[in-house]
Design an enzyme around this catalytic site. Structure first.
Site, PDB file in Angstrom:
ATOM      1  CE  LYS A  64      -8.465   1.498   3.016  1.00 29.76           C
ATOM      2  NZ  LYS A  64      -7.099   1.832   3.829  1.00 29.76           N
TER       3      LYS A  64
ATOM      4  CB  CYS B 249      -4.774  -0.978   4.227  1.00 32.02           C
ATOM      5  SG  CYS B 249      -4.123  -0.947   5.857  1.00 32.02           S
TER       6      CYS B 249
ATOM      7  CD  GLU C  39      -2.571   1.208   2.609  1.00 31.82           C
ATOM      8  OE1 GLU C  39      -3.590   1.999   2.866  1.00 31.82           O
ATOM      9  OE2 GLU C  39      -1.977   0.820   3.638  1.00 31.82           O
TER      10      GLU C  39
END
Length: 540
Positions: free
Chosen positions: A355, A408, A277
């Protein structure tokens, strides 16, 4: 004096057993057997607590449990740590009130309703904007493949139910023993039979279910033979993500490329390379097309030349800044970019995923108008606020492997990975940065949740984390390979491409139907509990 100490002792014991069953400061992989008994002292404590004080005891219990469980949040931000612990503690306080109401309404067999209450509490805690998946009891069993196989039917909350109900059954038997001793000899036989009837019935059913679950976990995997395998090189560069500046960004990319070169020389058949990430901090697209900082532009162009010089696909996390036409403003995304040499590298037109589930207060702050000073304080502590993505993206490797890239803590939420599977993903490639926690326990808590996403959906997972845990997880949930945490290294993962269509698990098809059913039943029983308590009060 001794009687006054019993209640706090029970609360402390239950909190200790709960917290230490997860990966923790002392035992980085957790003491999983403690999860089977951690609620036993809590059931006894709920008898002694008054309804008037139940909220405050619950608040105290929650602070103990979650203060120990998420201690690593202090390393990110003391303010975020306090907010997270208080949020979970207030919910726990409300749970204690409900537990006490149940005791008052069902003094003999209320423990069964209490088990459902705790299962429902753990589920509800994961929902909404502040949804927090850490502290779900079932995750403590992430290495017990036979048991966690039931999550293909029920999700993680089915595993939690087995653990919580075990504590409840133990409590019922201990209570029955004490009840037997208090009975007079003239009525012991009749009352003895009544006292033991319900716990014996429930425990018999429990044993049958547990035995069936273990058989299902061992033999219920319908995973076909792999047609081929894709060699994926997952890189862990172990850089300090709290450092900033052009020199830092250049150094990080140098480390990433050096590790990648070592891996590719050792494994020349590698077909895909994965970086963590925001491994590349300068926005590749913005700097290439709109950048004004010559050093950042140079970093990006050198990186693209590196990608183009290789023959394998690259998947990397990147801070994606999209310029708004006619303005100096950008939409900033936490993104995963996929580059294919000879196809979309120079000029860069990467395949993109943004995300969707942002970390509350750390990546998303919806209360800016009312709490601007708090937002500025959190930004000063390292918070980055992103624009939220709005759709799943399924990438395709030329081998036929279809994969998605939950970023994540997105892989801590079952519904996100489940929706990715339903959209076509057959492998989860998770890009993670937990390095700010400076804790192996933090990284293992995250890993435990990632294991369940593979089991629930029958798919493998590849994790590339800044400092750990970088690993490969099989469709059965076995962590087959894992790099040492807080080291700079790389891992080769052989990811299967199945020749037959994978059977969609019950959980993937229907979602958290088990948890919702438990919640619905709990609501009905809790309403009945309240009505029963009111009637008793009126009668008095």
């Amino acid at each position: 004096m001794k009687n006054k100490l019993i209640l706090p002792a029970l609360i402390l014991l239950s909190a200790f057993l709960f917290s230490f069953s997860f990966p923790n400061l002392v035992f980085s992989e957790g003491l999983w057997p403690l999860a089977w008994i951690c609620f036993l002292p809590l059931f006894f404590a709920s008898e002694r607590i008054s309804l008037k004080n139940s909220f405050w005891w619950g608040l105290f219990y929650g602070i103990l449990c979650y203060g120990v469980l998420v201690f690593w949040l202090i390393n990110y931000s003391p303010a975020i740590f306090i907010i997270a612990v208080l949020f979970c503690s207030i919910l726990t306080a409300l749970l204690f009130v409900c537990l006490k109401i149940t005791v008052l309404a069902f003094p003999n067999n209320g423990w069964f309703v209490q088990c459902l209450l705790i299962v429902s509490f753990e589920f509800l805690k994961t929902l909404g904007f502040f949804g927090f998946s850490y502290g779900v009891t079932g995750y403590t069993q992430y290495k017990k493949l036979g048991l966690i196989g039931v999550s293909r039917l029920t999700g993680v909350h089915g595993v939690s139910a087995f653990l919580i109900l075990f504590s409840g059954i133990l409590y019922a038997f201990v209570k029955a023993v004490f009840a037997k001793r208090e009975q007079s000899k003239s009525n012991v036989l009749q009352k003895h039979r009544n006292v033991w009837l319900f716990p014996v019935t429930v425990s018999s059913f429990y044993i049958i279910c547990l035995f069936s679950v273990l058989l299902y976990g061992k033999y219920g995997k319908n995973i076909p033979e792999a047609e081929k395998y894709v060699q994926v090189l997952s890189v862990q560069h172990n850089e300090n993500s709290r450092e900033n500046g052009v020199d830092v960004y250049a150094r990080e990319i140098t480390v990433l490329t050096q590790l990648t070169n070592e891996g590719l020389s050792l494994y020349p058949e590698t077909e895909m390379v994965v970086w963590p990430e925001t491994a590349v901090t300068p926005s590749i697209m913005y700097q290439y097309y709109n950048g004004k900082d010559s050093r950042r532009i140079s970093i990006v162009k050198s990186l693209l030349k590196y990608f183009e010089s290789k023959s394998c696909m690259f998947v990397t996390g990147n801070f994606y800044a999209r310029a708004k036409p006619g303005t100096n403003v950008t939409d900033d995304y936490n993104s995963a970019l996929v580059f294919v040499p000879g196809e979309n590298v120079i000029p860069p037109v990467p395949y993109e995923y943004y995300k969707q589930r942002l970390v509350p207060l750390s990546e998303e702050f919806p209360f800016e108008k009312h709490f601007l000073n708090i937002k500025k304080y959190l930004e000063g502590m390292g918070a980055n606020y992103w624009k939220k993505g709005d759709k799943n993206v399924i990438f395709t490797h030329n081998s036929g492997l279809k994969f998605s890239t939950p970023i994540c803590f997105e892989d801590t939420f079952p519904d996100i990975c489940r929706s990715m599977y339903l959209d076509g993903s057959r492998c989860f490639i998770n890009l993670t940065n937990d390095s700010w926690g400076k804790s192996e326990a933090c990284q293992n808590q995250h890993l435990a949740m990632a294991v369940f996403r593979s089991v629930e959906n029958h798919v493998p997972s590849v994790r590339s984390a800044t400092s750990g845990q970088t690993c490969y997880i099989s469709p059965e949930g076995k962590v087959e390979k894992c790099l040492e945490p807080f080291t700079a290294s790389y891992l080769l993962c052989n990811v299967p491409v199945f020749r037959e269509k994978l059977d969609c698990s019950f959980f993937t098809k229907h979602g958290n139907i088990f948890a919702w059913a438990a919640f619905a039943i709990t609501c009905i029983l809790l309403i009945l509990s309240c009505i029963k308590c009111i009637i008793k009060k009126w009668q008095k």
